[in-house]
Design a protein around this motif. Structure first.
Motif, PDB file in Angstrom:
ATOM      1  N   GLY A 147     -20.148  24.714 106.760  1.00  0.00           N
ATOM      2  CA  GLY A 147     -21.384  24.257 107.392  1.00  0.00           C
ATOM      3  C   GLY A 147     -21.580  24.823 108.783  1.00  0.00           C
ATOM      4  N   LEU A 148     -20.514  24.824 109.599  1.00  0.00           N
ATOM      5  CA  LEU A 148     -20.636  25.327 110.966  1.00  0.00           C
ATOM      6  C   LEU A 148     -20.976  26.811 110.982  1.00  0.00           C
ATOM      7  CD1 LEU A 148     -17.697  23.463 112.736  1.00  0.00           C
ATOM      8  CD2 LEU A 148     -20.134  22.988 112.925  1.00  0.00           C
ATOM      9  N   ASN A 149     -20.351  27.585 110.126  1.00  0.00           N
ATOM     10  CA  ASN A 149     -20.660  29.013 110.084  1.00  0.00           C
ATOM     11  C   ASN A 149     -22.041  29.263 109.501  1.00  0.00           C
ATOM     12  OD1 ASN A 149     -18.138  30.668 110.921  1.00  0.00           O
ATOM     13  ND2 ASN A 149     -17.310  29.098 109.584  1.00  0.00           N
ATOM     14  N   LEU A 150     -22.440  28.424 108.557  1.00  0.00           N
ATOM     15  CA  LEU A 150     -23.761  28.609 107.955  1.00  0.00           C
ATOM     16  C   LEU A 150     -24.876  28.314 108.953  1.00  0.00           C
ATOM     17  CD1 LEU A 150     -25.303  29.251 105.366  1.00  0.00           C
ATOM     18  CD2 LEU A 150     -25.235  26.822 104.803  1.00  0.00           C
ATOM     19  N   ILE A 151     -24.651  27.354 109.849  1.00  0.00           N
ATOM     20  CA  ILE A 151     -25.697  27.014 110.830  1.00  0.00           C
ATOM     21  C   ILE A 151     -26.018  28.214 111.700  1.00  0.00           C
ATOM     22  CG2 ILE A 151     -26.161  25.632 112.888  1.00  0.00           C
ATOM     23  CD1 ILE A 151     -24.696  23.332 111.520  1.00  0.00           C
ATOM     24  N   GLY A 152     -24.956  28.898 112.212  1.00  0.00           N
ATOM     25  CA  GLY A 152     -25.190  30.078 113.044  1.00  0.00           C
ATOM     26  C   GLY A 152     -25.934  31.166 112.308  1.00  0.00           C
TER      27      GLY A 152
ATOM     28  N   ILE B  25     -29.608  30.203 111.888  1.00  0.00           N
ATOM     29  CA  ILE B  25     -30.407  30.357 113.118  1.00  0.00           C
ATOM     30  C   ILE B  25     -30.829  31.807 113.291  1.00  0.00           C
ATOM     31  CG2 ILE B  25     -30.283  30.254 115.630  1.00  0.00           C
ATOM     32  CD1 ILE B  25     -28.537  27.767 115.313  1.00  0.00           C
ATOM     33  N   ILE B  26     -29.884  32.743 113.111  1.00  0.00           N
ATOM     34  CA  ILE B  26     -30.219  34.160 113.262  1.00  0.00           C
ATOM     35  C   ILE B  26     -31.210  34.589 112.177  1.00  0.00           C
ATOM     36  CG2 ILE B  26     -29.277  36.495 113.185  1.00  0.00           C
ATOM     37  CD1 ILE B  26     -26.732  35.434 114.393  1.00  0.00           C
ATOM     38  N   ALA B  27     -30.985  34.144 110.940  1.00  0.00           N
ATOM     39  CA  ALA B  27     -31.880  34.543 109.854  1.00  0.00           C
ATOM     40  C   ALA B  27     -33.296  34.011 110.072  1.00  0.00           C
ATOM     41  CB  ALA B  27     -31.316  34.046 108.522  1.00  0.00           C
ATOM     42  N   ILE B  28     -33.383  32.737 110.488  1.00  0.00           N
ATOM     43  CA  ILE B  28     -34.712  32.153 110.736  1.00  0.00           C
ATOM     44  C   ILE B  28     -35.406  32.891 111.876  1.00  0.00           C
ATOM     45  CG2 ILE B  28     -35.901  30.083 111.549  1.00  0.00           C
ATOM     46  CD1 ILE B  28     -33.797  28.451 110.017  1.00  0.00           C
ATOM     47  N   GLY B  29     -34.631  33.175 112.940  1.00  0.00           N
ATOM     48  CA  GLY B  29     -35.220  33.909 114.060  1.00  0.00           C
ATOM     49  C   GLY B  29     -35.716  35.277 113.643  1.00  0.00           C
TER      50      GLY B  29
ATOM     51  N   LEU C 241     -28.791  33.440 121.465  1.00  0.00           N
ATOM     52  CA  LEU C 241     -28.026  32.563 122.350  1.00  0.00           C
ATOM     53  C   LEU C 241     -27.688  31.238 121.668  1.00  0.00           C
ATOM     54  CD1 LEU C 241     -29.870  33.161 125.756  1.00  0.00           C
ATOM     55  CD2 LEU C 241     -27.615  34.012 125.057  1.00  0.00           C
ATOM     56  N   ILE C 242     -28.657  30.691 120.918  1.00  0.00           N
ATOM     57  CA  ILE C 242     -28.383  29.433 120.208  1.00  0.00           C
ATOM     58  C   ILE C 242     -27.299  29.643 119.151  1.00  0.00           C
ATOM     59  CG2 ILE C 242     -29.379  27.710 118.663  1.00  0.00           C
ATOM     60  CD1 ILE C 242     -32.033  28.081 120.125  1.00  0.00           C
ATOM     61  N   ALA C 243     -27.420  30.767 118.406  1.00  0.00           N
ATOM     62  CA  ALA C 243     -26.406  31.051 117.396  1.00  0.00           C
ATOM     63  C   ALA C 243     -25.039  31.244 118.034  1.00  0.00           C
ATOM     64  CB  ALA C 243     -26.800  32.290 116.594  1.00  0.00           C
ATOM     65  N   PHE C 244     -25.000  31.929 119.183  1.00  0.00           N
ATOM     66  CA  PHE C 244     -23.732  32.112 119.887  1.00  0.00           C
ATOM     67  C   PHE C 244     -23.162  30.771 120.326  1.00  0.00           C
ATOM     68  CE2 PHE C 244     -21.382  32.683 123.868  1.00  0.00           C
ATOM     69  CZ  PHE C 244     -20.407  33.579 123.456  1.00  0.00           C
ATOM     70  N   GLY C 245     -24.047  29.910 120.835  1.00  0.00           N
ATOM     71  CA  GLY C 245     -23.584  28.585 121.251  1.00  0.00           C
ATOM     72  C   GLY C 245     -23.043  27.769 120.092  1.00  0.00           C
TER      73      GLY C 245
ATOM     74  N   SER D 266     -18.595  25.611 117.117  1.00  0.00           N
ATOM     75  CA  SER D 266     -17.847  25.495 115.863  1.00  0.00           C
ATOM     76  C   SER D 266     -16.417  25.969 116.037  1.00  0.00           C
ATOM     77  CB  SER D 266     -18.538  26.289 114.759  1.00  0.00           C
ATOM     78  OG  SER D 266     -18.521  27.681 115.034  1.00  0.00           O
ATOM     79  N   SER D 267     -16.226  27.028 116.847  1.00  0.00           N
ATOM     80  CA  SER D 267     -14.858  27.506 117.097  1.00  0.00           C
ATOM     81  C   SER D 267     -14.041  26.451 117.823  1.00  0.00           C
ATOM     82  CB  SER D 267     -14.901  28.797 117.918  1.00  0.00           C
ATOM     83  OG  SER D 267     -15.601  29.819 117.229  1.00  0.00           O
ATOM     84  N   LEU D 268     -14.656  25.800 118.812  1.00  0.00           N
ATOM     85  CA  LEU D 268     -13.934  24.744 119.539  1.00  0.00           C
ATOM     86  C   LEU D 268     -13.617  23.574 118.606  1.00  0.00           C
ATOM     87  CD1 LEU D 268     -15.923  24.728 122.913  1.00  0.00           C
ATOM     88  CD2 LEU D 268     -13.624  25.642 122.505  1.00  0.00           C
ATOM     89  N   LEU D 269     -14.579  23.211 117.749  1.00  0.00           N
ATOM     90  CA  LEU D 269     -14.333  22.113 116.811  1.00  0.00           C
ATOM     91  C   LEU D 269     -13.215  22.463 115.832  1.00  0.00           C
ATOM     92  CD1 LEU D 269     -17.956  20.890 116.003  1.00  0.00           C
ATOM     93  CD2 LEU D 269     -16.184  19.650 117.247  1.00  0.00           C
ATOM     94  N   LEU D 270     -13.245  23.708 115.335  1.00  0.00           N
ATOM     95  CA  LEU D 270     -12.195  24.119 114.410  1.00  0.00           C
ATOM     96  C   LEU D 270     -10.836  24.130 115.103  1.00  0.00           C
ATOM     97  CD1 LEU D 270     -13.965  27.005 112.457  1.00  0.00           C
ATOM     98  CD2 LEU D 270     -13.460  24.707 111.649  1.00  0.00           C
ATOM     99  N   TYR D 271     -10.828  24.556 116.376  1.00  0.00           N
ATOM    100  CA  TYR D 271      -9.553  24.518 117.112  1.00  0.00           C
ATOM    101  C   TYR D 271      -9.077  23.082 117.255  1.00  0.00           C
ATOM    102  CZ  TYR D 271      -6.445  24.229 121.109  1.00  0.00           C
ATOM    103  OH  TYR D 271      -5.390  23.913 121.926  1.00  0.00           O
TER     104      TYR D 271
END
Length: 536
Positions: free
Chosen positions: A41-46, A49-53, A234-238, A243-248
């Motif tokens: 889910g976290l990777n899909l959100i990013g 966002i890029i695809a929609i943009g 920027l939103i996708a990067f955020g 997601s990286s912090l959550l996974l950590y």
């Protein structure tokens, strides 16, 4: 080989039933994995966002270019109508008046746009960039030092761009000469994208020429689109960073803690892994923490049992060795032949006892490895018992304890297991029963249906011996338990046979227990060992 009154506290292998042999990972699906859904889910959100943009800005870009084309088309139609009215001459075959056409173009074409006029044969009549006072300014490159190599020759590239631009413009003009309006995005002579519209100039129905208008701000539209992508990126990067912090925090850090806890167990700083905050989690990390705690606790118990087993083995071996040493020290001083004979009998008996003990210890130590190495198969318990009992019957001598079999089990009933260890269990129980039976007695073996749906196969071994004290019906399965009733011979039992038997039976998913047989007056007439096994 076995003693009615012996057992083992060794850690028992897990059940051999097929359901327990199936890896847990095969029973899990991705939809049930909480961490899997979180990571996905976290990777899909990013990505979303890029695809929609990209989709939104692609539509925006197309809309801006279409708007430019519509604007240029309307402007070209107005200018073309004016030219067709005031800049034509000649009757009955009208022609374009170049001077009047240039005057119209100079008055109606705004700065930043380029207008070109073609005659009915597609020949260029006028170009607003040529006749206007505007100067195309571009920044010169920095001065080259005398020692620097000469710049690369770009004349071939420029010539190629010019030919490409002329070919695209020629196709657009030919389309307009056929009476249709042509609009496109193409490259000009400098390789820049332009929005171009070519319309036919008509006088009545005759096409007198073509007017082409160009607007060169497509690159600005592209750059505007790229800048508009910046918020989405920027939103996708955020989101990716979050997601990286959550996974950590949810995956990597707990695994590091589990690794550190395992290292502490390895260095004997703690008995078992214990991380309550991780064990309370309801995802795979919690399952892993609970499994590791259970595993380390089991390993610790196993090590303690091994230590106790080693101590028990040392004690059990020391007893016959002490007796042998005492007999050997006494033997040279004994002159009486009868006494020497008794000492020799003691030595032989102790040697047999020691040999039996070492054999059973060896069997017990190899049991786990043999159970894990062999592959379970469908075993016909009735046929196996027939083979074993027939060996006892063939070697039977007058005065010895006999062995008989009663088989009431349906032929189609099988158990899933290993024939070798199961045969060892049956031999242990039969030998144990024979050692406690009176001379000329009988050991009765039966295999039948138990009536229990979970464990439908029942095997019983009965003897006519003195029975088992009620308080020892369970302790007989403890390791090195060798209590002997009066009248039984010393050294016939090692104290490991029943322990090994219970390990094997429970490894096959079954149960084994002991009980006394009693007559109508309640007097003990012998012992009975019962085994229940699951059907394959």
């Amino acid at each position: 080989m076995a003693d009615r009154h012996d057992s083992g506290d060794l850690e028992r292998p897990t059940s051999l039933r097929p359901s327990s042999l199936r890896p847990a990972s095969l029973r899990l699906t991705f939809g049930r994995s909480k961490l899997g859904r979180l990571i996905f889910g976290l990777n899909l959100i990013g990505l979303l966002i890029i695809a929609i943009g990209a989709l939104v800005l692609s539509d925006l870009r197309r809309g801006l270019i279409v708007s430019q084309m519509d604007s240029l088309t309307s402007q070209a139609q107005v200018v073309g109508e004016v030219i067709a009215v005031v800049a034509t001459e000649g009757e009955p075959e009208p022609m374009l008046d170049e001077d009047n056409a240039l005057e119209v173009m100079s008055r109606f074409i705004p700065a930043g746009e380029r207008a070109r006029l073609f005659d009915a044969q597609g020949k260029l009549i006028s170009d607003s960039y040529v006749v206007s006072d505007a100067i195309d300014v571009s920044q010169l490159p920095p001065a080259r030092k005398s020692s620097a190599p000469p710049p690369p020759d770009r004349s071939a590239l420029k010539a190629s761009r010019r030919r490409t631009a002329e070919a695209q413009l020629e196709r657009e003009v030919r389309l307009a000469l056929s009476g249709r309006t042509a609009a496109s995005v193409r490259l000009d002579e400098r390789g820049k994208k332009v929005v171009s519209v070519s319309i036919p100039l008509r006088r009545v129905k005759e096409v007198l020429g073509v007017l082409t208008l160009e607007r060169g701000d497509v690159d600005k539209i592209v750059w505007a689109q790229r800048w508009a992508m910046a918020p989405f990126i920027l939103i996708a990067f955020g989101v990716s960073l979050l997601s990286s912090l959550l996974l950590y925090w949810l995956v990597s850090r707990p695994i590091d803690r589990l690794s550190a806890a395992a290292d502490r167990v390895r260095m004997a700083q703690t008995r078992a892994i214990s991380l309550p905050d991780l064990e309370s989690r309801k995802d795979e990390i919690g399952t892993l923490a609970r499994s590791l705690e259970s595993m380390t606790e089991t390993l610790w118990r196993r090590m303690e049992e091994i230590d106790r087993f080693a101590a028990d083995v040392s004690h059990e071996i020391k007893n016959p060795l002490t007796s042998i040493r005492s007999a050997l020290e006494t033997l040279p001083m004994v002159k009486d032949e009868a006494a020497r004979e008794r000492l020799m009998n003691v030595l032989a008996q102790d040697v047999r006892r020691l040999d039996r003990l070492i054999t059973d210890i060896s069997n017990a130590s190899r049991l786990d490895a043999e159970l894990s190495r062999d592959t379970p198969r469908r075993v016909d318990v009735g046929a196996l018992l027939e083979d074993i009992v027939s060996l006892y019957q063939q070697s039977h001598l007058p005065g010895q304890v006999g062995v008989v079999l009663r088989r009431d089990l349906p032929a189609k009933m099988r158990v899933s297991g290993r024939e070798g260890p199961l045969g060892q269990v049956f031999r242990n129980l039969i030998d144990n029963a024979r050692s406690f039976s009176p001379e000329g007695g009988e050991v009765r073996v039966a295999v039948a249906s138990s009536g229990d749906p979970a464990l439908p196969v029942a095997i019983t071994v009965e003897d006519d011996g003195p029975g088992i004290p009620e308080e020892n019906l369970e302790t007989v399965f403890q390791r090195f338990y060798t209590s002997r009733p009066k009248g039984t011979r010393f050294g016939q039992n090692s104290g490991l046979g029943l322990s090994i038997s219970r390990q094997i039976v429970e490894a096959h998913g079954g149960r084994i227990w002991a009980e006394n047989r009693k007559d109508a007056d309640g007097q003990v007439t012998g012992a009975r060992f019962t085994i229940h096994l699951p059907q394959a």
